[in-house]
Design an enzyme around this catalytic site. Sequence first.
Site, PDB file in Angstrom:
ATOM      1  N   ASN A  11       0.757  -1.398  -0.274  1.00 22.97           N
ATOM      2  CA  ASN A  11       0.051   0.137   0.106  1.00 22.97           C
ATOM      3  C   ASN A  11       0.814   1.205   0.028  1.00 22.97           C
ATOM      4  O   ASN A  11       1.337   1.520   0.954  1.00 22.97           O
ATOM      5  CB  ASN A  11      -1.008   0.051   1.243  1.00 22.97           C
ATOM      6  N   TRP A  12       0.917   1.899  -1.177  1.00 21.36           N
ATOM      7  CA  TRP A  12       1.810   3.101  -1.306  1.00 21.36           C
ATOM      8  C   TRP A  12       1.453   4.240  -0.653  1.00 21.36           C
ATOM      9  O   TRP A  12       2.195   5.313  -0.477  1.00 21.36           O
ATOM     10  CB  TRP A  12       2.291   3.329  -2.773  1.00 21.36           C
ATOM     11  N   LYS A  13      -0.049   4.291  -0.100  1.00 22.66           N
ATOM     12  CA  LYS A  13      -0.617   5.359   0.480  1.00 22.66           C
ATOM     13  C   LYS A  13      -0.375   6.495  -0.383  1.00 22.66           C
ATOM     14  O   LYS A  13      -0.234   6.514  -1.808  1.00 22.66           O
ATOM     15  CB  LYS A  13       0.188   5.456   1.803  1.00 22.66           C
ATOM     16  N   HIS A  96      -9.689   1.136   4.499  1.00 21.58           N
ATOM     17  CA  HIS A  96      -8.336   1.317   5.409  1.00 21.58           C
ATOM     18  C   HIS A  96      -8.881   2.146   6.638  1.00 21.58           C
ATOM     19  O   HIS A  96      -9.485   2.981   6.389  1.00 21.58           O
ATOM     20  CB  HIS A  96      -7.547   1.560   4.593  1.00 21.58           C
ATOM     21  N   GLU A  98      -7.276   4.492   7.749  1.00 20.84           N
ATOM     22  CA  GLU A  98      -7.093   5.991   7.098  1.00 20.84           C
ATOM     23  C   GLU A  98      -8.341   6.408   6.664  1.00 20.84           C
ATOM     24  O   GLU A  98      -8.647   7.844   7.001  1.00 20.84           O
ATOM     25  CB  GLU A  98      -5.854   6.375   6.438  1.00 20.84           C
ATOM     26  N   GLU A 167      -5.567  -4.835  10.501  1.00 21.26           N
ATOM     27  CA  GLU A 167      -4.627  -3.840  10.843  1.00 21.26           C
ATOM     28  C   GLU A 167      -4.758  -3.126  12.045  1.00 21.26           C
ATOM     29  O   GLU A 167      -5.988  -2.366  12.151  1.00 21.26           O
ATOM     30  CB  GLU A 167      -4.648  -2.867   9.724  1.00 21.26           C
ATOM     31  N   GLY A 173       2.473   2.220  11.136  1.00 19.77           N
ATOM     32  CA  GLY A 173       3.297   3.691  10.795  1.00 19.77           C
ATOM     33  C   GLY A 173       3.897   4.052  12.205  1.00 19.77           C
ATOM     34  O   GLY A 173       4.693   4.886  12.206  1.00 19.77           O
ATOM     35  N   SER A 212       2.575  -2.542  10.343  1.00 22.99           N
ATOM     36  CA  SER A 212       4.057  -2.449  10.500  1.00 22.99           C
ATOM     37  C   SER A 212       4.667  -3.618  10.153  1.00 22.99           C
ATOM     38  O   SER A 212       5.506  -3.879  10.899  1.00 22.99           O
ATOM     39  CB  SER A 212       4.314  -1.836  11.698  1.00 22.99           C
ATOM     40  N   GLY A 233       2.841  -1.140   4.448  1.00 21.64           N
ATOM     41  CA  GLY A 233       2.645   0.232   4.312  1.00 21.64           C
ATOM     42  C   GLY A 233       4.251   0.710   3.771  1.00 21.64           C
ATOM     43  O   GLY A 233       4.700   0.440   2.464  1.00 21.64           O
ATOM     44  N   GLY A 234       4.940   1.281   4.448  1.00 18.34           N
ATOM     45  CA  GLY A 234       6.239   1.978   4.427  1.00 18.34           C
ATOM     46  C   GLY A 234       7.234   0.946   3.877  1.00 18.34           C
ATOM     47  O   GLY A 234       7.837   1.475   2.815  1.00 18.34           O
TER      48      GLY A 234
END
Length: 250
Positions: A11-13, A96, A98, A167, A173, A212, A233-234
Amino acid sequence: MTTKKKLIAGNWKMNGSLAANEALVKALLQGVGTPACEVAVCVPAPYLAQLQSLLSGSPIALGAQDLSAQPQGAFTGEQSAAMLKDFGVRFAIVGHSERRQYHGETDEGVAAKTAAALANGITPIVCVGETLAEREAGHTAEVVKRQLAAVIHVNGHCISEIVVAYEPVWAIGTGKTATPELAQSVHALLRAQLHHAADEHAAGIRILYGGSMNAANAAELLAQPDIDGGLIGGASLKAPDFLQIIAAAR
């Protein structure tokens, strides 16, 4: 134990640029070989065309980060499932944390988006998870079961076609990760709920961990019996890290 291949979805966000995307994808394609798991990258909408081209004929599938529950019409700024399908999108992240937190998405809205994806042959990656306050109050099971129940209620007839991502919001994050045992306990809870809804198909529904997961902890998390992959994610923005996670998913 799932009978399906594990799934590692990046997930590049809200990250990327034409140049950065090309460099990242080239590095991934150079290193991915023939992966033992399924791999996808979920990218910002403006880059779907670029990624469709870059990933063409590769073992990496294209994913979107959201979609509209509506098929078409006066919904400025939204993308329909049919539009995403036009770009070869195979997966779409739905609900998600977010989106729930910053855009007020409800359990019912997430269920409707799940239905829109399924109706267009796109596999929804349905996200569920609790906040730190909910966890500390002992409400983890109640929250994730409520979130998943809404999706099952609307999509029960084809629930075996979805992917679920657990999640824990407190671990996204933040660098905090649920221990493998803690993550497994929630995954087992979700599996039992799916079993009630999908009967013998429940074992084939993939439940990803999305808090994470990184190159250092992926192997231990993926070794758990009910963890069928990761929503990354990251670490998905760094080719060496993402490739290491893919290699751990056997």
